[in-house]
Design an enzyme around this catalytic site. Structure first.
Site, PDB file in Angstrom:
ATOM      1  N   ARG A   1       3.738   0.584   4.556  1.00  0.00           N
ATOM      2  CA  ARG A   1       3.793   0.490   3.092  1.00  0.00           C
ATOM      3  C   ARG A   1       2.455   0.017   2.522  1.00  0.00           C
ATOM      4  O   ARG A   1       2.073   0.414   1.418  1.00  0.00           O
ATOM      5  CB  ARG A   1       4.930  -0.416   2.632  1.00  0.00           C
ATOM      6  CG  ARG A   1       5.143  -0.364   1.130  1.00  0.00           C
ATOM      7  CD  ARG A   1       6.357  -1.168   0.690  1.00  0.00           C
ATOM      8  NE  ARG A   1       7.588  -0.422   0.756  1.00  0.00           N
ATOM      9  CZ  ARG A   1       8.116   0.273  -0.259  1.00  0.00           C
ATOM     10  NH1 ARG A   1       7.458   0.361  -1.408  1.00  0.00           N
ATOM     11  NH2 ARG A   1       9.269   0.881  -0.131  1.00  0.00           N
TER      12      ARG A   1
ATOM     13  N   GLU B   1      10.322  -6.111  -6.890  1.00  0.00           N
ATOM     14  CA  GLU B   1       9.020  -6.277  -6.260  1.00  0.00           C
ATOM     15  C   GLU B   1       7.819  -5.907  -7.133  1.00  0.00           C
ATOM     16  O   GLU B   1       6.796  -6.597  -7.094  1.00  0.00           O
ATOM     17  CB  GLU B   1       8.973  -5.458  -4.962  1.00  0.00           C
ATOM     18  CG  GLU B   1       9.875  -5.995  -3.876  1.00  0.00           C
ATOM     19  CD  GLU B   1       9.933  -5.063  -2.685  1.00  0.00           C
ATOM     20  OE1 GLU B   1       9.510  -5.478  -1.600  1.00  0.00           O
ATOM     21  OE2 GLU B   1      10.389  -3.913  -2.846  1.00  0.00           O
TER      22      GLU B   1
END
Length: 785
Positions: free
Chosen positions: A330, A737
Site C-alpha cells: 500500500r 484513514e
C-alpha cells in the site's frame, strides 16, 4: 415496490442516514458506563495470566529453567510451547510468529526481539503471576542483532525478495529531463497508544468449546488463531467484541497472542482466564507503524512537472511478516498521492530486523508512501523557487470526466474520480492561502528567530483491501413481532462510530426511528468469516451487508402486504413510521405483527462483496481500489530556531466523504485523523538502543498529542460537492484513514518555516521533534555561512 423515503424529504425519521447523530456509546465513554473487556465481571476462580518476555533482541535459548516459577506460591500453571495441543503460531498470515519461544518444538529456542513472548504464568492475581515469572532462569547465547533499516539493508536481510511496480521507463525519463534531483527521507514509526490495552477473557465450555471476549478489530482471526493453537475446529471457538477503547490497526493482529494465551490456560485448567497487558508490556510486545527510508531520483521540467521518478522504499518490518507485505504494497500504491507520474519505478525492500514485528496502523503504509512524494514535490518547488502549491497543481491527475491520458497510476489503474482540483481551489479561497503565504514570507524576512511556515497538501487515498478476498462482509437483522429490530454485523466498534452508522442504514431502510434498532456485539457465532474492521471499509462493507439483509426482509413484507391488502407490490411504500399499501397506511408495528401472524420470516442475513476490484501481483497491475477519497489541508506553524520548539497555529481542512452517512461522526474522524497524523510526524518518536531494547515504552518516554497540541484555530469542513461515482452505501465515502495523511501538511509547513531564500533545502526527516528541528536549523545556518 416503491422506494423508501430518501434523505432530504421534508418528513424524516429520527436518526436516519445523513443525520448528525451522536455516537451510540459516546455518553457512556464520558461517564464510564461503557463496558470494556476488563470491566466484564469474572468468576472468583478466574485466572490472571502474565506473559514473560525476552530480554535479548537476538539470541538462542540455551537453557530455560522454570522450576522456581512453577514452585512459587500462588502459581496455578506455567505454560510453554510444549503445552500447546495445536500449532505454536499466532501469526495472521505467514506462520512465523511463535506463541512461545520456550519449548522443544518448532518455533522455539530462538528469540528475535527484546520483548518476545517466552512462556506464560497463570495465578489467582496478576501480581503473583508477574513475580513468579521473574524467577525464571533463562540462559542465552547472544547473536548479532540488526536493529535499523540501514543495518538490514547493508546485510541484505529481507523477509522476501524486492518487489517493483513500474510504468513507462523511469530511468530514461529521468536522464532526459532538463532538471534532476535526488535525496532521501526518513519517516519514523508510531505507537498506537490506544487507551484500552490488549486484553482477552477466555471461558471454557462443553465439548472443548471456547468463548473469548476480546478487544480486537478482527474477531474472526482471533477465532481462527485460538482454534489453531488449541487444535480445534473453527466452530468450537466463539469470539465476541462489543467495543474497543481505540484500535488504529494495533488490534488487527496483535490481539492474537493474548487471546490464545488466555484460551490455552482456560483449556488446560477448565477455569476462565484473562490476559491484560499493562502499558509497558503492551508497548514492548506489540508491533508499531513501520518506519521507512525512502530514496528518490526525479526528473522534471521548468514548470515542475515530473517526467520520471524512481523510489526505493526500505521498510522496517521487524522479526516476522505479520501484515508487512500488504502494508509495504500500500505504501507503493500511494507513492503517487494525487500526482500523475508518466514514468515511474517504485521498489520496495521488506527489511527483517531484530525488533518487534511491525503491524497495521491507520493508513496501512499509505501515509509513508505519501510522505515520499510530498517531499519530492516540496524539494522541486524549492529548487525552482516556486510555491509548492503551483508544483502540486501542475502534477495533479486529470479531473473526473476530463479527456486526458493523465489518469493512469504506476500500478496501471485508471483514476476516474479525481476531484482534488475543486477541493484545493475551494480551500485556497476559504483559507486565504495566497495572502497568508505572502504575509508569512514577509514575516520571515524580518524575524530570523521565530519563523513561520505554511503548506497546503492534498490527499488521494484508495479504498478497499488490497488483498482482494478480504473485501466481503456479512450482517444479520432480526425484526421482532413488536417491531423492534436487532442488528449484528461483522464490523467492530473502536470508537469510530461504525455501529451508529450501520444502525442508521437499518433505520433508513425500514423508515423507523433509530431508537428501534438495537446494536449488538460482533460475534463470530452470528456472522462468520468476516474481515478485519480496517482499510477504512467498515461502513462501506458492513453498511451494504446490513442494507441487503434489510431489503430481503422488506421484499417479504411487500409481498405479504400486497397479498394481504389485495394490491400490487408497486403500491407498497415505506414511509416514516408506517407503510402505505394502496390507499391505506399501516403503522410499521402493525404490519410487522400481521406478518408474524401470517408466518412471514422476519430475519435475514445480508452479504456484500466489493465489485470491480482485481489485482495481479506478479504483473503489478490491476484495480486494487473501488474508488478514492480526497481531501486537502492548509497548516500554519511557528518554529523557534534557537530551541526547536514549535506550534501549530492554524489548520484549515476540506475533506471529501461523498454523501455523508453521519456528518458529526465524519467530522470527528477528520479531526482525530489529522491530529494523529500530525503527532506521528512531529512528536511521536520510537527509540531502540543498540541492544534492541525499546526505550520509549511508557507515557513518560513517549509523547502523543494532547489537547494543548491541537491548533487553537482549527477550521474543518466536509466538501459540499461530495458524491461517489461508485454504488457505495448511500453514495458515501470512507473517512477512517484518509484524514490522517492531511497531517503531512504540518511536516511540510515546518520545512517551509526553516527555508530561506537562496538557502539549502531543509530536507527535514520525521518525526520533526524539537531536537531535529534545532539540528536542521543549525545545519542550514552553517551551510549559509
Amino acid at each position: 415496490m416503491k422506494p423508501i423515503a430518501k434523505p432530504g424529504n421534508a418528513e424524516r425519521i429520527e436518526g436516519g442516514v445523513s443525520t448528525a447523530l451522536r455516537h451510540d456509546s459516546g455518553h457512556k465513554h464520558v461517564t464510564g458506563e461503557a463496558v470494556y473487556v476488563d470491566d466484564i465481571p469474572v468468576p472468583a476462580n478466574c485466572l490472571a495470566v502474565h506473559i514473560a518476555q525476552s530480554e535479548k533482541a537476538h539470541a538462542r535459548i540455551l537453557r530455560a529453567d522454570l522450576s522456581a516459577v512453577r514452585a512459587a506460591p500462588g502459581v496455578v500453571l506455567v505454560v510453554t510451547a510444549d503445552d500447546i495441543p495445536g500449532v505454536n503460531d499466532v501469526s495472521p498470515v505467514a506462520g512465523d510468529d511463535p506463541m512461545f519461544a520456550v519449548g522443544s518444538g518448532p518455533g522455539t529456542g530462538l528469540v528475535e526481539y527484546a520483548g518476545q513472548s517466552l512462556f506464560a504464568v497463570a495465578a489467582a492475581d496478576i501480581a503473583t503471576a508477574r513475580a513468579a515469572a521473574s524467577l525464571a532462569v533463562i540462559e542465552y547465547e547472544e547473536l548479532p542483532a540488526l536493529i535499523t533499516v540501514d543495518q538490514a539493508m547493508e546485510a541484505n536481510a529481507l523477509l522476501e525478495p524486492p518487489y517493483t511496480m513500474a510504468r513507462g521507463d523511469a530511468e530514461a525519463a529521468i536522464e532526459k529531463a532538463p532538471r534532476r534531483l535526488s535525496g532521501r527521507v526518513r519517516v519514523g514509526g508510531q505507537e498506537h497508544f490506544y487507551l484500552e490495552g490488549q486484553v482477552a477473557l477466555a471461558r471454557p465450555g462443553e465439548d472443548h468449546e471456547m468463548f473469548v471476549q476480546c478487544s480486537s478489530q478482527h474477531p474472526t482471526e482471533i477465532q481462527h488463531v485460538v482454534a489453531r493453537v488449541l487444535d480445534l475446529a473453527n466452530h468450537d471457538v466463539t469470539a465476541e467484541v462489543r467495543r474497543m477503547g481505540g484500535g488504529f490497526g494495533g488490534k488487527e493482529s496483535q490481539g492474537n497472542l493474548p487471546a490464545a494465551a488466555a484460551a490455552l490456560v482456560a483449556r488446560m485448567t477448565g477455569r476462565p482466564a484473562k490476559v491484560r497487558y499493562d502499558r509497558d508490556v503492551d508497548m514492548t510486545i506489540t508491533g508499531k507503524r513501520h518506519d521507512f527510508r525512502i530514496d528518490y531520483r526525479v526528473g522534471f521540467d521548468d514548470e515542475g512537472r515530473i517526467l520520471g521518478i524512481a523510489f526505493d522504499q526500505a521498510v522496517r518490518c521487524g522479526m516476522s511478516h505479520d501484515l508487512s507485505g500488504a502494508i509495504a504494497d500500500r505504501a507503493m500504491f500511494h507513492a503517487d498521492n494525487c500526482y500523475y507520474l508518466p514514468n515511474a519505478r517504485i521498489t520496495s525492500y521488506r527489511c527483517k530486523t531484530h525488533t518487534v514485528s511491525n503491524t497495521a496502523f491507520r493508513g496501512f503504509g499509505g501515509p509513508q508512501g505519501m510522505v515520499g512524494i510530498e517531499r519530492v514535490i516540496d524539494e522541486i518547488a524549492h529548487s525552482l523557487g516556486r510555491d509548492p502549491l503551483a508544483v502540486r497543481r501542475a502534477n495533479f491527475y486529470a479531473p473526473a470526466g476530463a479527456r486526458s491520458d493523465r489518469t493512469v497510476t504506476p500500478y496501471h489503474m485508471t483514476v476516474e474520480d479525481c476531484v482534488i482540483q475543486p477541493i484545493v481551489d475551494a480551500l485556497v479561497d476559504s483559507a486565504d492561502y495566497e495572502a497568508r503565504r505572502a504575509e508569512i514570507r514577509e514575516w520571515n524576512r524580518a524575524n530570523p528567530i521565530i519563523r513561520r511556515g505554511i503548506a497546503l497538501m492534498p490527499v488521494k487515498f484508495g479504498i478497499s483491501f488490497t488483498t482482494s478476498h478480504l473485501n466481503q462482509a456479512g450482517a444479520l437483522v432480526h425484526i421482532y413481532n413488536d417491531g423492534s429490530i436487532r442488528l449484528n454485523h461483522g464490523g467492530t466498534e473502536m470508537g469510530q462510530g461504525l455501529f451508529t452508522k450501520v444502525a442508521q442504514v437499518v433505520a433508513e431502510e425500514f423508515q423507523v426511528d433509530i431508537g428501534r434498532v438495537r446494536i449488538t456485539a460482533t460475534d463470530t457465532a452470528k456472522v462468520p468469516n468476516t474481515s478485519a474492521t480496517a482499510a477504512s471499509s467498515g461502513s462501506d462493507m458492513n453498511g451494504m451487508a446490513a442494507r441487503n439483509a434489510c431489503r430481503t426482509i422488506r421484499e417479504r413484507l411487500v409481498a405479504f402486504a400486497a397479498e394481504r391488502w389485495q394490491t400490487t407490490p408497486d403500491e407498497v411504500a415505506f414511509l416514516p413510521g408506517r407503510v402505505r399499501v394502496g390507499g391505506e397506511e399501516i403503522a410499521f408495528d402493525s404490519l410487522i405483527h400481521e406478518a408474524w401472524l401470517a408466518r412471514v420470516s422476519l430475519s435475514a442475513t445480508g452479504f456484500y462483496a466489493t465489485p470491480k476490484i482485481h489485482w495481479d501481483r506478479v504483473a503489478a497491475r490491476g484495480r486494487p481500489f473501488l474508488y478514492f477519497a480526497y481531501g486537502a489541508a492548509v497548516s500554519e506553524v511557528a518554529v523557534d530556531t534557537l530551541t526547536g520548539e514549535n506550534r501549530i497555529l492554524r489548520v484549515d481542512i476540506l475533506h471529501d466523504v461523498g454523501r455523508s452517512l453521519n456528518p458529526v461522526i465524519d467530522l470527528g474522524q477528520i479531526e482525530g485523523g489529522f491530529v494523529q497524523g500530525a503527532g506521528w510526524l512531529t512528536m511521536e518518536e520510537l527509540f531502540w538502543d543498540d541492544a534492541g531494547r525499546l526505550r520509549t515504552h511508557a507515557p513518560s518516554t513517549y509523547k502523543i498529542p494532547t489537547c494543548g497540541d491541537r491548533a487553537p484555530d482549527m477550521r474543518m469542513a466536509i466538501w459540499d460537492g461530495g458524491d461517489n461515482r461508485e454504488d457505495t452505501i448511500y453514495r458515501s465515502k470512507a473517512v477512517g484513514e484518509p484524514p490522517l495523511m492531511l497531517g503531512i501538511s504540518v511536516l511540510m509547513a515546518l520545512s517551509n518555516a526553516l527555508e530561506t531564500e537562496g538557502g539549502a533545502y531543509p530536507a527535514l526527516d520525521a518525526p520533526a521533534t524539537p531536537e531535529r528541528l534545532l539540528m536542521t536549523a543549525e545545519r542550514l545556518k552553517r551551510a549559509a555561512r
